[in-house]
Design a protein around this motif. Structure first.
Motif, PDB file in Angstrom:
ATOM      1  N   LEU A 190       0.822  -1.202   0.000  1.00 48.87           N
ATOM      2  CA  LEU A 190       0.000   0.000   0.000  1.00 48.87           C
ATOM      3  C   LEU A 190       0.858   1.256   0.000  1.00 48.87           C
ATOM      4  CD1 LEU A 190      -2.863  -0.949   2.505  1.00 48.87           C
ATOM      5  CD2 LEU A 190      -3.017  -0.687   0.022  1.00 48.87           C
ATOM      6  N   LEU A 191       1.930   1.254   0.812  1.00 50.36           N
ATOM      7  CA  LEU A 191       2.809   2.421   0.851  1.00 50.36           C
ATOM      8  C   LEU A 191       3.489   2.640  -0.496  1.00 50.36           C
ATOM      9  CD1 LEU A 191       4.099   4.713   2.431  1.00 50.36           C
ATOM     10  CD2 LEU A 191       5.857   3.113   3.217  1.00 50.36           C
ATOM     11  N   THR A 192       3.926   1.555  -1.125  1.00 52.88           N
ATOM     12  CA  THR A 192       4.537   1.676  -2.444  1.00 52.88           C
ATOM     13  C   THR A 192       3.548   2.200  -3.473  1.00 52.88           C
ATOM     14  OG1 THR A 192       6.023  -0.170  -1.926  1.00 52.88           O
ATOM     15  CG2 THR A 192       5.780   0.418  -4.236  1.00 52.88           C
ATOM     16  N   SER A 193       2.306   1.763  -3.372  1.00 48.22           N
ATOM     17  CA  SER A 193       1.281   2.240  -4.304  1.00 48.22           C
ATOM     18  C   SER A 193       1.025   3.728  -4.117  1.00 48.22           C
ATOM     19  CB  SER A 193      -0.022   1.458  -4.089  1.00 48.22           C
ATOM     20  OG  SER A 193       0.179   0.069  -4.287  1.00 48.22           O
ATOM     21  N   VAL A 194       1.022   4.187  -2.862  1.00 50.07           N
ATOM     22  CA  VAL A 194       0.820   5.619  -2.597  1.00 50.07           C
ATOM     23  C   VAL A 194       1.977   6.429  -3.165  1.00 50.07           C
ATOM     24  CG1 VAL A 194       0.674   7.366  -0.783  1.00 50.07           C
ATOM     25  CG2 VAL A 194      -0.623   5.246  -0.579  1.00 50.07           C
ATOM     26  N   ILE A 195       3.203   5.967  -2.924  1.00 49.85           N
ATOM     27  CA  ILE A 195       4.374   6.696  -3.409  1.00 49.85           C
ATOM     28  C   ILE A 195       4.421   6.687  -4.937  1.00 49.85           C
ATOM     29  CG2 ILE A 195       6.902   6.744  -3.402  1.00 49.85           C
ATOM     30  CD1 ILE A 195       6.815   5.555  -0.607  1.00 49.85           C
ATOM     31  N   ALA A 196       3.972   5.590  -5.545  1.00 48.19           N
ATOM     32  CA  ALA A 196       4.011   5.486  -7.007  1.00 48.19           C
ATOM     33  C   ALA A 196       3.128   6.531  -7.676  1.00 48.19           C
ATOM     34  CB  ALA A 196       3.584   4.086  -7.441  1.00 48.19           C
ATOM     35  N   THR A 197       2.076   6.978  -6.999  1.00 50.44           N
ATOM     36  CA  THR A 197       1.214   7.995  -7.602  1.00 50.44           C
ATOM     37  C   THR A 197       1.923   9.340  -7.745  1.00 50.44           C
ATOM     38  OG1 THR A 197       0.305   8.641  -5.433  1.00 50.44           O
ATOM     39  CG2 THR A 197      -0.824   6.874  -6.637  1.00 50.44           C
ATOM     40  N   MET A 198       3.042   9.538  -7.050  1.00 50.33           N
ATOM     41  CA  MET A 198       3.765  10.805  -7.140  1.00 50.33           C
ATOM     42  C   MET A 198       4.442  10.975  -8.488  1.00 50.33           C
ATOM     43  SD  MET A 198       5.441  10.841  -3.294  1.00 50.33           S
ATOM     44  CE  MET A 198       6.378  12.326  -3.615  1.00 50.33           C
ATOM     45  N   VAL A 199       4.677   9.882  -9.206  1.00 53.54           N
ATOM     46  CA  VAL A 199       5.362   9.979 -10.497  1.00 53.54           C
ATOM     47  C   VAL A 199       4.392  10.265 -11.632  1.00 53.54           C
ATOM     48  CG1 VAL A 199       7.132   8.388  -9.677  1.00 53.54           C
ATOM     49  CG2 VAL A 199       5.222   7.511 -11.012  1.00 53.54           C
ATOM     50  N   VAL A 200       3.100  10.219 -11.360  1.00 56.27           N
ATOM     51  CA  VAL A 200       2.095  10.478 -12.401  1.00 56.27           C
ATOM     52  C   VAL A 200       1.901  11.985 -12.510  1.00 56.27           C
ATOM     53  CG1 VAL A 200      -0.276  10.079 -13.144  1.00 56.27           C
ATOM     54  CG2 VAL A 200       0.967   8.302 -11.879  1.00 56.27           C
ATOM     55  N   PRO A 201       2.081  12.574 -13.691  1.00 51.22           N
ATOM     56  CA  PRO A 201       1.875  14.019 -13.838  1.00 51.22           C
ATOM     57  C   PRO A 201       0.448  14.424 -13.480  1.00 51.22           C
ATOM     58  CG  PRO A 201       3.020  13.113 -15.750  1.00 51.22           C
ATOM     59  CD  PRO A 201       2.562  11.945 -14.928  1.00 51.22           C
TER      60      PRO A 201
END
Length: 283
Positions: free
Chosen positions: A115-126
């Motif tokens: 879940l934490l990785t999924s949250v952080i991954a959204t930061m790379v989406v413009p």
């Protein structure tokens, strides 16, 4: 009996080079603000004047009054909307990010890392990629033109969750949580009495960053709001909508929009430093 010799580490005073470097950084940081005030205190010919005087003129108050009294700008309503949006977004981001950060940092549950990785991954989406579907969603809710369309999508951010998670992992010892549980605290009371005091310095910094970001946000309010219910950056952009742009009025308006942020940092700066010092947790 042998005497134990104690060594004292003395810190040398900063050299002149350190002070010179800090002076250069300070001047470079303040120059845009001073230039804004310089142009905003002049008149329509100040920008095109080849012999620009670096001494501010005496027209800032009159230019500021022109901006405030401009019916197209609707200054006071825009200022109130910006205060509502920035304060609500800042507080909600701090509260929700602190709760999520405490859970990710100190609670062991299934899927924690995923879940934490999924949250952080959204930061790379413009952010621009989500504008169209977000507008369609707000339109289906009937929120276009309202402040809710600006506030709700920004109630919590992935950066805020990551920030609080990293801070609580380093500053909050697990032993304190275990001690609170042994004393009979449930997890909610443990979070309130142990997690919140430890997270206070990082929460204060997160609130400031979020407040400034929401205050300066222009793209999404421009898309979702109308001119009858603007935020301050959107309202001030109307000063450039005429055929002839008076940059003394534009930069006077920019200065008016910057003053609340300066006051916030002036009054909150000492509390931030004292909070960091008082909130330090020794392992």
């Amino acid at each position: 009996m042998a005497l134990r010799r104690t060594s004292v580490i003395s810190l040398s005073r900063p050299t002149w080079f350190v002070y010179a470097a800090l002076a250069v950084v300070l001047i470079a940081s303040l120059f845009p603000l001073y230039y804004t005030f310089l142009i905003g205190s002049g008149d329509a010919s100040t920008v095109t004047d080849q012999n620009l005087s670096w001494i501010p003129g005496g027209n800032f108050l009159s230019n500021a009054a022109s901006v405030i009294n401009n019916p197209a700008v609707n200054f006071w309503k825009a200022l109130g909307n910006s205060i509502i949006v920035s304060t609500t977004v800042g507080l909600s981001t701090v509260i929700l990010s602190t709760i999520a950060g405490f859970a990710f940092a100190k609670l062991n549950f299934k899927g924690n890392k995923v879940l934490l990785t999924s949250v952080i991954a959204t930061m790379v989406v413009p952010v621009q990629l989500g504008v169209v579907p977000l507008y369609i969603l707000m339109n289906n809710f009937g929120w276009t033109g309202s402040l809710g369309a600006v506030i709700v999508p920004a109630l919590v951010t992935a950066f805020g969750v990551f920030w609080m998670t990293q801070y609580l992992q380093q500053s909050l010892p697990t032993e304190l949580i275990e001690a609170a549980r042994v004393d009979g605290c449930n997890m909610l009371r443990t979070f309130w009495h142990v997690g919140v005091p430890a997270a206070r310095p990082a929460a204060a910094m997160l609130f400031l960053f979020t407040f400034v970001t929401a205050w300066n946000n222009f793209m999404w309010p421009l898309i979702i709001l109308d001119q009858s219910n603007p935020t301050l950056p959107l309202a001030l952009s109307l000063l450039q909508a005429n055929f002839f742009v008076d940059y003394s009025l534009v930069l006077a308006g920019v200065m008016l929009a910057t003053i609340p942020l300066l006051l916030l940092f002036v009054f909150a700066g000492r509390q931030l430093v004292s909070g960091i010092m008082a909130g330090a947790v020794k392992g």
